[in-house]
Design an enzyme around this catalytic site. Structure first.
Site, mmCIF file in Angstrom:
data_model
loop_
_atom_site.group_PDB
_atom_site.id
_atom_site.type_symbol
_atom_site.label_atom_id
_atom_site.label_comp_id
_atom_site.label_asym_id
_atom_site.label_seq_id
_atom_site.Cartn_x
_atom_site.Cartn_y
_atom_site.Cartn_z
ATOM 1 C CD GLU A 1 5.544 -20.361 5.397
ATOM 2 O OE1 GLU A 1 5.591 -21.586 5.215
ATOM 3 O OE2 GLU A 1 5.952 -19.820 6.444
ATOM 4 C CG ASP B 1 3.399 -21.573 8.012
ATOM 5 O OD1 ASP B 1 2.660 -21.861 7.041
ATOM 6 O OD2 ASP B 1 4.538 -22.057 8.182
ATOM 7 C CG ASP C 1 6.080 -19.118 10.582
ATOM 8 O OD1 ASP C 1 7.243 -19.343 10.968
ATOM 9 O OD2 ASP C 1 5.654 -19.445 9.456
ATOM 10 N NE ARG D 1 12.125 -22.978 2.409
ATOM 11 C CZ ARG D 1 12.591 -24.186 2.712
ATOM 12 N NH1 ARG D 1 13.263 -24.877 1.806
ATOM 13 N NH2 ARG D 1 12.394 -24.715 3.895
ATOM 14 C CG ASP E 1 4.254 -25.920 6.054
ATOM 15 O OD1 ASP E 1 4.169 -24.744 6.450
ATOM 16 O OD2 ASP E 1 4.320 -26.900 6.829
ATOM 17 C CE LYS F 1 3.287 -24.934 9.597
ATOM 18 N NZ LYS F 1 4.534 -25.691 9.434
ATOM 19 C CE LYS G 1 8.274 -18.071 8.050
ATOM 20 N NZ LYS G 1 8.548 -19.520 8.095
HETATM 21 N N1 BES Z 1 7.145 -21.963 9.958
HETATM 22 C C1 BES Z 1 7.623 -23.229 9.588
HETATM 23 C C2 BES Z 1 8.855 -23.683 10.385
HETATM 24 C C3 BES Z 1 8.654 -23.923 11.844
HETATM 25 C C4 BES Z 1 8.435 -25.199 12.321
HETATM 26 C C5 BES Z 1 8.783 -22.907 12.754
HETATM 27 C C6 BES Z 1 8.297 -25.438 13.668
HETATM 28 C C7 BES Z 1 8.651 -23.140 14.095
HETATM 29 C C8 BES Z 1 8.408 -24.407 14.556
HETATM 30 C C9 BES Z 1 7.994 -23.258 8.124
HETATM 31 O O1 BES Z 1 7.300 -22.392 7.302
HETATM 32 C C10 BES Z 1 7.736 -24.639 7.631
HETATM 33 O O2 BES Z 1 6.635 -25.064 7.702
HETATM 34 N N2 BES Z 1 8.776 -25.302 7.188
HETATM 35 C C11 BES Z 1 8.673 -26.653 6.745
HETATM 36 C C12 BES Z 1 9.581 -26.795 5.560
HETATM 37 C C13 BES Z 1 9.375 -28.054 4.792
HETATM 38 C C14 BES Z 1 8.024 -28.043 4.129
HETATM 39 C C15 BES Z 1 10.470 -28.161 3.773
HETATM 40 C C16 BES Z 1 9.105 -27.571 7.884
HETATM 41 O O3 BES Z 1 9.970 -27.184 8.663
HETATM 42 O O4 BES Z 1 8.538 -28.640 8.013
HETATM 43 ZN ZN ZN Z 2 6.545 -20.670 8.238
HETATM 44 ZN ZN ZN Z 3 5.439 -23.229 6.622
#
Ligand code: BES
Ligand code: ZN
Ligand code: ZN
Length: 470
Positions: free
Chosen positions: A319, A240, A258, A321, A317, A247, A235
């Site tokens: 994204e 992000d 990310d 996946r 967010d 966010k 990834k």
């Molecule tokens: N890049 C983030 C995940 C992340 C969070 C990486 C903290 C490193 C530290 C990912 O794209 C994301 O934002 N995931 C969301 C998913 C949710 C919207 C289902 C999350 O983890 O809150």
């Molecule tokens: Zn991300």
């Molecule tokens: Zn994200």
């Protein structure tokens, strides 16, 4: 700093200071125990004590296991870097500790000062491991592999630490091209025109509001008569912001990391090619920036992924996946691999589940999870298996499309994200695939073990070790 392995015969090459490792038990018999006691040193793990008049740095360990040696070596190198000693040495009679020592010194001594106008200089120029046994030849091979893996880990850290302005999808592709040239790897890059031709609509949607074109990078290391073929998928969100599901300010900071999965994949193929492993490796990276704007993809969109599966977007967010869905599908079409591993900073939920030090491992093959877990433990990286189940799978069902990009319940978020990826793994590859969620392990703002502030290079050590012993 230069690091070298010397054998007994040339060990009289003098260094300014010698490192001595002591357990509490050994301390009792040590000739300097009086001075050490006065200094308040009791050989607890990760404590160190300089005996300047003896040109000695004493390092406390609980045991002579790799984990303990690695950890205190990181403490020692940081302290040495603050002194005026120009050279240091350490005597070893157990070649199994070579990896731990090299990693402790190289990874613990790592600094990232690209954005500092004044670079701090260290006096320490050289560290010598003095191997006191005869089988120097096998020791030197271990040593050179250890240096390759540690350097590749630092290479991964450097990319992770680069700002999103300097490292965007296009400059990421340039960096991959440079690595390919230096390490004689095959290199194919798809820009947005190429991605459209390949029907990577899901990946393209994520990058649509960015001023940088998304890129799919494919690097290949092909030795003669490879034992196995491995695909590594990373990834590569160079930033992000969360997209329209923006966010909050505090969570957005650090999201340059990310891209750590993609950076790890480059580090692993770099290490494998330099160690000349006899496995064929394909590294696939989806380099994309998730931004906001009039052109941004939206919650409520339905995307048609490369595989033909439709995806309901309920949160922009989630994204990573969406990018991986297309890159995984692409990788499976292009390469018939024996194993397929993806690396992604996929979910905050993974940190909640296993803590910030541990990589979450998901997949269908217990055997594969077990062997990767063993390789990880041996390399000093922490992993934990997160089990799939049919109940969690129901949480990513969609009323209007084939699958939804978020779960309809707040629990098990790391696993539901893994199950989302699973929907894009072809039936014949189910047992060959593992997903590594490195959201916690890839980046740190407080030092731990051999990790300093910033990217940790998570996955490079354990995957290099797995590939080496395949
Ligand atoms: N890049 C983030 C995940 C992340 C969070 C990486 C903290 C490193 C530290 C990912 O794209 C994301 O934002 N995931 C969301 C998913 C949710 C919207 C289902 C999350 O983890 O809150
Ligand atoms: Zn991300
Ligand atoms: Zn994200």
């Amino acid at each position: 700093m230069n690091i070298q392995l010397l054998n007994q015969n040339i060990s009289d090459a003098k260094s300014d200071i010698s490192l001595v490792y002591l357990t509490a038990e050994l301390l009792k018999k040590n000739k300097n125990k009086k001075a050490l006691k006065l200094a308040g040193f009791s050989a607890t793990q990760d404590s160190i004590c300089f005996l300047h008049n003896k040109n000695t740095l004493v390092c406390g360990v609980d045991s002579f296991e790799s984990d303990d040696i690695r950890s205190v070596s990181a403490v020692a190198i940081k302290a040495l870097n603050k002194t005026n000693y120009k050279s240091a040495n350490v005597n070893i009679d157990d070649k199994n500790l070579i990896f731990a020592l090299v990693e402790g010194f190289v990874l613990g001594g790592y600094t990232y000062d690209v954005y500092k106008s004044k670079k701090e200089k260290t006096a320490l120029k050289e560290i010598s491991l003095i191997y006191t046994k005869d089988d120097y030849k096998s020791a030197i091979k271990l040593f050179s592999d250890a240096v390759i893996v540690a350097d590749a880990t630092c290479f991964t850290r450097d990319i992770v630490n680069t700002t999103p302005e300097d490292l965007n999808p296009v400059t990421f592709a340039d960096l991959a091209k440079k690595l390919a040239k230096e390490n004689k790897l095959g290199c194919k890059i798809l820009d947005e025109k190429g991605l459209k031709k390949e029907n990577c609509t899901s990946m393209l949607a994520v990058g649509r509001a960015s001023r940088h074109e998304s890129q799919l990078i494919h690097l290949t290391y092909k030795p003669k008569n490879p034992k196995k073929i491995i695909s590594l998928i990373g990834k590569g969100l160079t930033y992000d912001s969360g997209g329209l599901s923006l966010k909050p300010g505090a969570s957005m900071v650090t999201m340059k990391m990310d891209k750590a999965g993609a950076c790890a994949v480059l580090g692993i193929i770099k290490a494998a090619s330099e160690m000349k492993l006899d496995v064929e490796i394909h590294a696939f990276v989806g380099a994309v920036e998730n931004m906001i704007g009039g052109d941004a993809y939206k919650p409520d969109d339905v995307l048609v992924s490369r595989s033909g599966k439709t995806i309901e977007v309920r949160n922009t967010d989630a994204e990573g996946r969406l990018v991986l869905a297309d890159v995984l599908d692409f990788a499976q079409d292009k390469v018939k691999a024996d194993y397929m591993f993806d690396f992604a900073t996929l979910t905050g939920a993974c940190l909640v589940a296993v803590g910030q030090y541990t990589t979450g491992v998901m997949g269908h093959s217990s055997r594969l999870k077990h062997s990767v877990g063993k390789a990880a433990t041996a390399s000093g990286e922490l992993t934990a298996s997160l089990p799939f189940n049919k109940h969690l799978k129901k949480q990513i069902k969609s009323e209007i499309a084939d699958i939804c990009n978020i779960s309809n319940k707040p629990y098990g978020g790391a696993i539901t994200a893994g199950l989302f990826l699973d929907a894009f793994i072809k039936e014949e590859n189910k047992e060959k695939w593992l997903h590594f969620d490195i959201a916690g392990s890839a980046y740190t703002e407080s030092p731990w073990d051999v990790n300093v502030y910033g990217g940790t290079g998570a996955s490079v050590r354990f995957m290099s070790n797995f590939l080496k012993n395949i």
